[in-house]
Each structure stands twice: as structure tokens, then as C-alpha cells.
Motif scaffolding. Structure first.
Motif, PDB file in Angstrom:
ATOM      1  N   ILE A  31       0.870  -1.172   0.000  1.00 32.04           N
ATOM      2  CA  ILE A  31       0.000   0.000   0.000  1.00 32.04           C
ATOM      3  C   ILE A  31       0.905   1.219   0.000  1.00 32.04           C
ATOM      4  CG2 ILE A  31      -0.248  -0.173   2.524  1.00 32.04           C
ATOM      5  CD1 ILE A  31      -2.971   1.227   2.187  1.00 32.04           C
ATOM      6  N   ALA A  32       0.683   2.097  -0.950  1.00 34.50           N
ATOM      7  CA  ALA A  32       1.577   3.241  -1.126  1.00 34.50           C
ATOM      8  C   ALA A  32       1.208   4.371  -0.180  1.00 34.50           C
ATOM      9  CB  ALA A  32       1.507   3.740  -2.566  1.00 34.50           C
ATOM     10  N   PRO A  33       2.169   5.220   0.154  1.00 33.34           N
ATOM     11  CA  PRO A  33       1.839   6.426   0.916  1.00 33.34           C
ATOM     12  C   PRO A  33       0.983   7.362   0.069  1.00 33.34           C
ATOM     13  CG  PRO A  33       4.120   6.506   0.175  1.00 33.34           C
ATOM     14  CD  PRO A  33       3.605   5.141  -0.167  1.00 33.34           C
ATOM     15  N   THR A  34       0.238   8.210   0.729  1.00 36.72           N
ATOM     16  CA  THR A  34      -0.674   9.113   0.035  1.00 36.72           C
ATOM     17  C   THR A  34      -0.004  10.463  -0.206  1.00 36.72           C
ATOM     18  OG1 THR A  34      -2.571   8.048   1.083  1.00 36.72           O
ATOM     19  CG2 THR A  34      -2.924  10.245   0.178  1.00 36.72           C
ATOM     20  N   LEU A  35      -0.186  10.992  -1.381  1.00 45.38           N
ATOM     21  CA  LEU A  35       0.297  12.334  -1.680  1.00 45.38           C
ATOM     22  C   LEU A  35      -0.406  13.357  -0.795  1.00 45.38           C
ATOM     23  CD1 LEU A  35       0.106  12.010  -5.552  1.00 45.38           C
ATOM     24  CD2 LEU A  35       2.218  12.563  -4.315  1.00 45.38           C
ATOM     25  N   THR A  36       0.315  14.391  -0.383  1.00 43.07           N
ATOM     26  CA  THR A  36      -0.324  15.436   0.419  1.00 43.07           C
ATOM     27  C   THR A  36      -1.421  16.129  -0.403  1.00 43.07           C
ATOM     28  OG1 THR A  36       1.464  16.946  -0.220  1.00 43.07           O
ATOM     29  CG2 THR A  36       1.667  15.838   1.903  1.00 43.07           C
ATOM     30  N   ALA A  37      -1.237  16.221  -1.724  1.00 42.98           N
ATOM     31  CA  ALA A  37      -2.286  16.802  -2.564  1.00 42.98           C
ATOM     32  C   ALA A  37      -3.559  15.970  -2.515  1.00 42.98           C
ATOM     33  CB  ALA A  37      -1.792  16.920  -4.002  1.00 42.98           C
ATOM     34  N   SER A  38      -3.417  14.647  -2.435  1.00 43.40           N
ATOM     35  CA  SER A  38      -4.591  13.783  -2.322  1.00 43.40           C
ATOM     36  C   SER A  38      -5.244  13.926  -0.953  1.00 43.40           C
ATOM     37  CB  SER A  38      -4.197  12.324  -2.564  1.00 43.40           C
ATOM     38  OG  SER A  38      -3.867  12.108  -3.916  1.00 43.40           O
ATOM     39  N   LEU A  39      -4.433  14.080   0.079  1.00 39.67           N
ATOM     40  CA  LEU A  39      -4.990  14.309   1.411  1.00 39.67           C
ATOM     41  C   LEU A  39      -5.815  15.590   1.437  1.00 39.67           C
ATOM     42  CD1 LEU A  39      -1.984  13.375   3.744  1.00 39.67           C
ATOM     43  CD2 LEU A  39      -4.123  12.116   3.481  1.00 39.67           C
ATOM     44  N   LYS A 216      -1.890   1.094  -4.862  1.00 35.86           N
ATOM     45  CA  LYS A 216      -0.474   0.728  -4.845  1.00 35.86           C
ATOM     46  C   LYS A 216       0.316   1.757  -5.660  1.00 35.86           C
ATOM     47  CE  LYS A 216      -1.687  -4.180  -4.367  1.00 35.86           C
ATOM     48  NZ  LYS A 216      -1.159  -4.462  -3.020  1.00 35.86           N
ATOM     49  N   TRP A 217       0.741   1.408  -6.838  1.00 40.34           N
ATOM     50  CA  TRP A 217       1.613   2.275  -7.638  1.00 40.34           C
ATOM     51  C   TRP A 217       0.908   3.517  -8.141  1.00 40.34           C
ATOM     52  CZ3 TRP A 217       6.460   1.038  -6.924  1.00 40.34           C
ATOM     53  CH2 TRP A 217       6.755  -0.282  -6.538  1.00 40.34           C
ATOM     54  N   LEU A 218      -0.420   3.527  -8.151  1.00 40.41           N
ATOM     55  CA  LEU A 218      -1.175   4.691  -8.607  1.00 40.41           C
ATOM     56  C   LEU A 218      -1.444   5.689  -7.495  1.00 40.41           C
ATOM     57  CD1 LEU A 218      -3.706   2.872 -10.970  1.00 40.41           C
ATOM     58  CD2 LEU A 218      -1.645   4.141 -11.619  1.00 40.41           C
ATOM     59  N   LEU A 219      -1.038   5.360  -6.267  1.00 38.97           N
ATOM     60  CA  LEU A 219      -1.043   6.286  -5.122  1.00 38.97           C
ATOM     61  C   LEU A 219      -2.438   6.729  -4.687  1.00 38.97           C
ATOM     62  CD1 LEU A 219       1.954   8.634  -6.093  1.00 38.97           C
ATOM     63  CD2 LEU A 219       2.005   6.585  -4.661  1.00 38.97           C
ATOM     64  N   ALA A 358      10.434 -14.372  -0.671  1.00 41.17           N
ATOM     65  CA  ALA A 358      11.297 -13.217  -0.915  1.00 41.17           C
ATOM     66  C   ALA A 358      11.059 -12.110   0.100  1.00 41.17           C
ATOM     67  CB  ALA A 358      11.066 -12.673  -2.328  1.00 41.17           C
ATOM     68  N   LEU A 359      12.079 -11.309   0.308  1.00 37.58           N
ATOM     69  CA  LEU A 359      11.946 -10.030   0.980  1.00 37.58           C
ATOM     70  C   LEU A 359      11.639  -9.027  -0.124  1.00 37.58           C
ATOM     71  CD1 LEU A 359      12.354  -8.234   3.576  1.00 37.58           C
ATOM     72  CD2 LEU A 359      14.692  -7.880   2.753  1.00 37.58           C
ATOM     73  N   ARG A 360      10.388  -8.568  -0.192  1.00 38.34           N
ATOM     74  CA  ARG A 360       9.979  -7.698  -1.287  1.00 38.34           C
ATOM     75  C   ARG A 360      10.248  -6.242  -0.934  1.00 38.34           C
ATOM     76  NH1 ARG A 360       3.813  -7.507  -2.993  1.00 38.34           N
ATOM     77  NH2 ARG A 360       3.779  -6.084  -1.212  1.00 38.34           N
ATOM     78  N   ILE A 361      10.907  -5.560  -1.853  1.00 35.96           N
ATOM     79  CA  ILE A 361      11.303  -4.171  -1.640  1.00 35.96           C
ATOM     80  C   ILE A 361      10.722  -3.339  -2.772  1.00 35.96           C
ATOM     81  CG2 ILE A 361      13.262  -2.583  -1.483  1.00 35.96           C
ATOM     82  CD1 ILE A 361      14.863  -5.128  -0.535  1.00 35.96           C
ATOM     83  N   SER A 362       9.883  -2.379  -2.422  1.00 33.10           N
ATOM     84  CA  SER A 362       9.184  -1.602  -3.453  1.00 33.10           C
ATOM     85  C   SER A 362       9.171  -0.121  -3.078  1.00 33.10           C
ATOM     86  CB  SER A 362       7.752  -2.127  -3.640  1.00 33.10           C
ATOM     87  OG  SER A 362       7.082  -2.273  -2.404  1.00 33.10           O
ATOM     88  N   PRO A 363      10.131   0.633  -3.578  1.00 34.53           N
ATOM     89  CA  PRO A 363      10.156   2.075  -3.362  1.00 34.53           C
ATOM     90  C   PRO A 363       9.114   2.770  -4.235  1.00 34.53           C
ATOM     91  CG  PRO A 363      11.911   1.454  -4.847  1.00 34.53           C
ATOM     92  CD  PRO A 363      11.250   0.166  -4.409  1.00 34.53           C
ATOM     93  N   HIS A 364       8.913   4.041  -4.003  1.00 36.86           N
ATOM     94  CA  HIS A 364       8.106   4.857  -4.923  1.00 36.86           C
ATOM     95  C   HIS A 364       8.759   6.236  -4.996  1.00 36.86           C
ATOM     96  CE1 HIS A 364       4.807   5.951  -7.462  1.00 36.86           C
ATOM     97  NE2 HIS A 364       4.016   4.955  -7.093  1.00 36.86           N
ATOM     98  N   MET A 365       8.028   7.215  -5.456  1.00 36.72           N
ATOM     99  CA  MET A 365       8.638   8.514  -5.710  1.00 36.72           C
ATOM    100  C   MET A 365       8.971   9.287  -4.436  1.00 36.72           C
ATOM    101  SD  MET A 365       9.020   8.572  -8.981  1.00 36.72           S
ATOM    102  CE  MET A 365       9.049  10.213  -9.712  1.00 36.72           C
ATOM    103  N   HIS A 366       8.572   8.773  -3.285  1.00 35.72           N
ATOM    104  CA  HIS A 366       8.972   9.385  -2.009  1.00 35.72           C
ATOM    105  C   HIS A 366      10.360   8.930  -1.575  1.00 35.72           C
ATOM    106  CE1 HIS A 366       7.516   5.389  -0.999  1.00 35.72           C
ATOM    107  NE2 HIS A 366       8.266   5.457   0.081  1.00 35.72           N
TER     108      HIS A 366
END
Length: 383
Positions: A31-39, A216-219, A358-366
Motif C-alpha cells: 500500500i503506497a503512501p498518500t500524496l499530500t495533494a490527495s490528502l 499501490k503504484w497509482l497512489l 522473498a523479501l519484497r522491496i518496493s520504493p516509490h517517488m517518495h
């Protein structure tokens, strides 16, 4: 809201998220973090929803259409090809209800695939006298090659992702699509772990159905997902019959003049209550930012991070999948190492996920270079 493009130097936009500096979050695939603009958009939407007398007839439709259009632009589709759905299971069930699967035929799926799809195809196969063919890989074999070997004259459906959800191992969807079409099989794609973060063009892949969740990736927020439907299936049967998918639904005064005709394109497959007054503005804000970054821009930024992480994992003597998507990776560790490593990471505010083996590692634009430094330092300590 301020829209920010992906920087050419491979950096993203930490300032656009409410992620404290001391937190290194590597679970966007969960689950991706939420953009402050979306908040901000969500807060405004809640205040607006509290005053229903301010909601106009067009408000039941316009936000949903904006969301449909924005997602379509990320995958090379038109708005008419996109249905608005709540979940992976809904998208897969819609696909299963609209593809030809008969007795003795096969549905090809990947070993260890996302459960919602597997459960859907199990039921479909059982009800129609078909067989679920689960594809595994031989040592050193990629998923694309394994799937191609499984496609044959009995294949009715090939249901695959763009990347495997447990470790990011990738498939060549164009090659798989050609093989499926040559066999007379339908192609169904779960793009929940790639849409928006990896270049994907339905005009090249030509899936019959492709679906993705939005959180997820669409934030975006929970409950707002997307289904691409090839025009050949626009006349298909939706899972439900709701009023808002019918032609002329904007004329509230005539809703009891029941109509058999649906709205154009894939809109007939929309879930009821697609309007989602409270959540749609959040999704729109996120999709606008994702379109500004572009899937290729996101992939470029995240590839820089995952390359460093992958190199550190290999230096520790661990393995990572190849080929894989640019945006995520699964690190395969010796037995017993993963629990200790994850406990160590969690104690230091470094958040990853365990998926499959696996140890899954998934960064995003943050994600920042500092985040990657913290993670790779932990790798060196535990190799």
C-alpha cells in the motif's frame, strides 16, 4: 495542486508526501503512501459531501469520467475502454465472465500468483469443466519462456501479470500476447503491480482485459480500481446491473423509464456507486501527478534505486530475479535470515514486506538516496 515532473537526475518528490525523514518506506507494492495533494483533496471532498445540497447532477458523473480518462492515458487506452471497479477480484471476475472457457480447455496462470486471480480461475475452471494449468519455472528460466511453453491448442485463457507480485520478476507481455492470439486464447493481465510505474501500452500488448487496483503504484485510495476492456468485448455482460451505467442516466427525472441500453464502451462494466464523492477527488489528484511523472519517468527514477539495492543484495551473497521490473525486487535470502533482517529493519523504521519466499522491496517517488543507504547498510550487516 502543484504538479511535479520526474527529475532527470533520478530523484522523485519526497516533499509531496507526508513521510517523515526517519521513515524509510519500501512497501509501495503493498500500500503506497498518500500524496499530500490527495490528502487535501480528500479533506475538501469530505467537507463538500457533508453539504449534499451543493452536489449537482453532473457531479455524479464528471469526477468518475475524469478518473477514467486519467487512467486511460497511463496505459495507452481511451476513456471509452476503461471501466471503474473496486478490486482485483472484480476485474478478474468480469474477465472470467466474458471469455470463452469450455470443457477440456485450460487457463494458464503463474505459480504463486496473487490469490484473487487464482481463486477466480479455479471457480471458472470447475464450473466449466476446464483445467487450471499452473506454470512453474525451471532453474534459470524466465517467466516469459515458461508461459510460452505452456500455451498450446487447449489453452483458452492466459492470465498473467506484467511483473510477479512477490518479487518483481517480469514477463514480456507483447511476446506472450502474440502466442496467446496464435493459439486462439484470451489474454488477461493483472497490472496492479505495474500500471503507472512501468511503461505499458495496451495498443501493443492487446489484452482482452487488464485490471489494476489504485492504492499501490497509482497512489490512490482503497476501493477505486480500473479495468481495461478491449473493444471486442464492449458488448459483454457486466457482473451487475446498475442505473448509472445505463444510457441517459444523467436525466434523473426519467430513471424509471427503464432502459436496456448501456452507456458507450466499457462503462457497462462499472461497479455501482462508482461516483465515490469522498474518494474520487483523492484518486484524481494522484492520477494527475502520476501522469505528470509519466510511467517511463517513474520507472527511470525507481530503477536507479532498485539497481543499488539489487547490487547490495548480490554483494551479500543473496539473489534477485532477472529479468525484473525496474520498480521493485524480491531478495531471496538463506533460510532464517529474512525474519531476523526484517526485525532489524522494522526496529529502525525501514519497512519492507515478506511475500512468497522473498523479501519484497518496493520504493516509490517518495524514496530518497538516504533511504536506500539505510537499507543497503542493513544488508551489509546481515550478509
Amino acid at each position: 495542486m502543484d504538479i511535479v515532473a520526474a527529475d532527470g537526475d533520478g530523484t522523485g518528490g519526497r516533499e509531496l508526501f507526508d513521510v517523515p525523514r526517519e521513515v524509510s518506506y519500501f512497501n509501495a507494492a503493498g500500500i503506497a503512501p498518500t500524496l499530500t495533494a490527495s490528502l487535501e483533496a480528500g479533506r475538501a471532498a469530505l467537507a463538500w459531501r457533508a453539504r449534499p445540497w451543493e452536489i449537482r447532477t453532473d457531479d455524479w458523473f464528471d469526477g468518475a469520467e475524469r478518473r477514467r480518462t486519467l487512467f486511460a492515458s497511463l496505459v495507452g487506452a481511451t476513456a471509452a475502454d476503461i471501466a471503474l471497479i473496486p478490486a482485483t477480484s472484480y476485474g478478474c471476475a468480469t474477465a472470467a465472465a466474458n471469455v470463452a472457457v469450455g470443457p477440456g480447455r485450460q487457463v494458464v496462470v503463474l505459480d504463486g500468483e496473487y490469490p484473487s486471480g487464482i481463486y477466480t480461475w479455479r471457480r471458472c475452471a470447475a464450473e466449466r469443466g476446464a483445467e487450471l494449468r499452473t506454470v512453474s519455472r525451471e532453474p534459470g528460466q524466465g517467466w516469459t519462456e515458461a508461459v510460452l511453453e505452456a500455451i498450446g491448442e487447449r489453452t483458452a485463457v492466459v492470465s498473467v501479470p506484467q511483473v510477479h507480485w512477490t518479487d518483481g520478476a517480469s514477463l514480456d507481455l507483447v511476446t506472450v500476447s502474440r502466442a496467446a492470439r496464435a493459439a486462439g486464447a484470451a489474454l488477461v493481465v493483472d497490472a496492479s503491480q505495474s500500471a503507472g510505474a512501468v511503461p505499458l501500452d495496451v495498443r501493443e500488448v492487446r489484452p482482452d482485459f487488464l485490471f489494476a487496483v489504485g492504492y499501490k503504484w497509482l497512489l490512490g485510495p482503497f476501493g477505486l480500481g480500473y479495468l481495461y476492456v478491449d473493444p471486442a468485448h464492449h458488448g459483454g455482460r457486466p457482473l451487475e446491473e446498475n442505473w448509472i451505467a445505463r444510457r441517459d442516466a444523467r436525466d434523473f427525472s426519467r430513471l424509471v423509464d427503464y432502459r436496456d441500453a448501456y452507456q458507450d464502451g466499457a462503462r457497462r462494466f462499472d461497479v455501482g456507486q462508482r461516483t465515490e464523492f469522498e474518494l474520487t477527488p483523492m484518486a484524481v489528484a494522484a492520477l494527475e501527478q502520476m501522469n505528470a511523472w509519466t510511467p517511463s519517468g517513474v520507472a527511470r527514477v525507481l530503477a536507479r534505486h532498485t539497481a543499488r539495492i539489487g547490487e547490495a543484495a548480490l554483494a551479500a551473497g543473496w539473489t534477485v530475479p532477472e529479468p525484473r521490473g525496474p520498480h521493485m525486487l524480491g531478495v531471496h535470502l538463506p533460510s532464517g535470515v529474512r525474519p531476523r533482517l526484517m526485525e532489524y529493519l522494522e526496529a529502525r523504521g525501514i519497512h519492507t514486506a515478506a511475500r512468497g519466499d522473498a523479501l519484497r522491496i518496493s520504493p516509490h517517488m517518495h524514496t530518497t538516496d538516504e533511504d536506500v543507504d539505510r537499507l543497503t547498510a542493513a544488508f551489509r550487516r546481515h550478509h
